[in-house]
Design an enzyme around this catalytic site. Structure first.
Site: not given
Ligand code: UDP
Length: 327
Positions: A89, A114, A138, A142, A167, A279
């Site tokens: 995609n 990104s 991902y 990009k 973000n 994560r």
């Molecule tokens: N995050 C978190 N809990 C959640 C979702 C996100 O602690 O349920 C944290 C994530 O680990 C990151 C930050 O929030 O440090 C922003 O995450 P998001 O997925 O919004 O954006 P990303 O930085 O991954 O693009």
């Protein structure tokens, strides 16, 4: 102007700002993730990027001169478990778009890239020339597409501006369009869904990062400020600027705990959290330098502080607790 992915979160805000600025917009979206109700302006075409015939017909029928390309899959986690779909995609279908543009004589494109192209940064704030070592598929897709754009410029004279978003957050000031992913993975919508009682608690992913409070730091930028940057980029391309790449962020970092405490202030009550493990693939700190786009295109964010960004998101979520589903 053709906007691919114009029914998505960022795309719908781009369409709205383009329409306000007086541009003729054609929205092209397969509605796999987007929402028809999110498109508040322009002509809507329900189509897939893989459908070259429909793309060609759309570009010719509407006399398209610039493409704003946002159609993409955007989940980091899903990109790791299903890379085939992400390369298909975000890269292969993107090539179909570029080849159709060239066939139709359209040689200008704004590309939604990104901060994920950088991976774990060596220094913050991150400037555009920092090393690019994406930590997920991902981000790889990009980065690959940015490379394709550079090659198409050299070989065929295609002019592009790639915008590397940090973000994206918040919602249009009307409260009528906003963020609605299924499943939701983004921090601010999850925090606000927790505030609405739709989730029992927010899980904080990692409290042992080398940051001021142990949680990850991100640069949150209002989606309408992002949208305005697309207009500036498209207009610059029409004025004949050379191809370029720009970061888009607010140049200030906020930890996950800080986001929660700002959200508590906005909603007026405590939001339950639980500490959880990291994560995979999350860098500790991502903060942009946006100096280049400020200097070259005169971009200025309207929403410089996190509280205003979260308040705009709250307006959307509190009025539309089930997103677009409930109308
Ligand atoms: N995050 C978190 N809990 C959640 C979702 C996100 O602690 O349920 C944290 C994530 O680990 C990151 C930050 O929030 O440090 C922003 O995450 P998001 O997925 O919004 O954006 P990303 O930085 O991954 O693009």
């Amino acid at each position: 102007m053709l906007v691919t992915g114009g029914a998505g979160y960022i795309g719908s805000h781009v369409v709205k700002e383009l329409t306000i600025a007086g541009h003729d917009v054609v929205v092209y979206d397969n509605l796999s993730k987007g929402h028809r109700e999110a498109v508040r302006g322009g002509t809507f075409i329900h189509g897939d990027l893989a459908d070259k015939g429909l793309l060609r017909e759309t570009m010719r029928a509407h006399g398209v001169d610039v493409v704003v390309h946002l159609a993409a899959d955007t989940s980091v986690a899903e990109s790791m478990s299903n890379p085939a779909v992400y390369y298909q995609n975000n890269v292969v279908n993107g090539l179909t778009l570029l080849d159709t543009m060239l066939e139709c004589g359209v040689k200008r494109i704004v590309f939604s890239s990104s901060a994920a192209v950088y991976g774990e940064p060596e220094k913050v704030p991150i400037t555009e020339d920092a090393s690019k070592r994406p930590t997920n598929v991902y981000g790889e897709t990009k980065l690959v597409f940015e490379g394709i754009l550079a090659a198409y410029d050299r070989a065929y004279g295609l002019k592009y501006i790639s915008l590397r978003y940090f973000n994206a957050a918040g919602a249009d000031e009307s409260g009528e369009i906003g963020e609605d992913h299924n499943p939701e993975t983004q921090l601010i919508p999850i925090v606000l869904q927790t505030a609405l009682g739709q989730r029992p608690y927010l899980e904080i992913y990692g409290t042992d990062y080398p940051t001021r409070d142990g949680t990850c730091i991100r640069d949150y930028i209002h989606v309408s400020d992002l949208a305005v940057a697309h207009i500036l980029a498209a207009e610059a391309l029409m004025n004949g600027v050379p191809s370029n790449v720009y970061n888009l962020g607010n140049e200030s970092g906020h930890s996950v705990r800080e986001v929660v405490s700002v959200a508590e202030k906005v909603v007026g009550h405590k939001i339950p959290v639980r500490e959880a493990g990291r994560r995979p693939g999350d860098p500790a700190v991502l903060v942009a330098s946006s100096e280049k786009i400020r200097r070259d295109l005169g971009w200025r964010p309207r929403y410089a502080n996190l509280e205003d960004i979260v308040a705009s998101a709250w307006k959307w979520h509190s009025r539309h607790p089930r997103g677009y589903e409930a109308g």
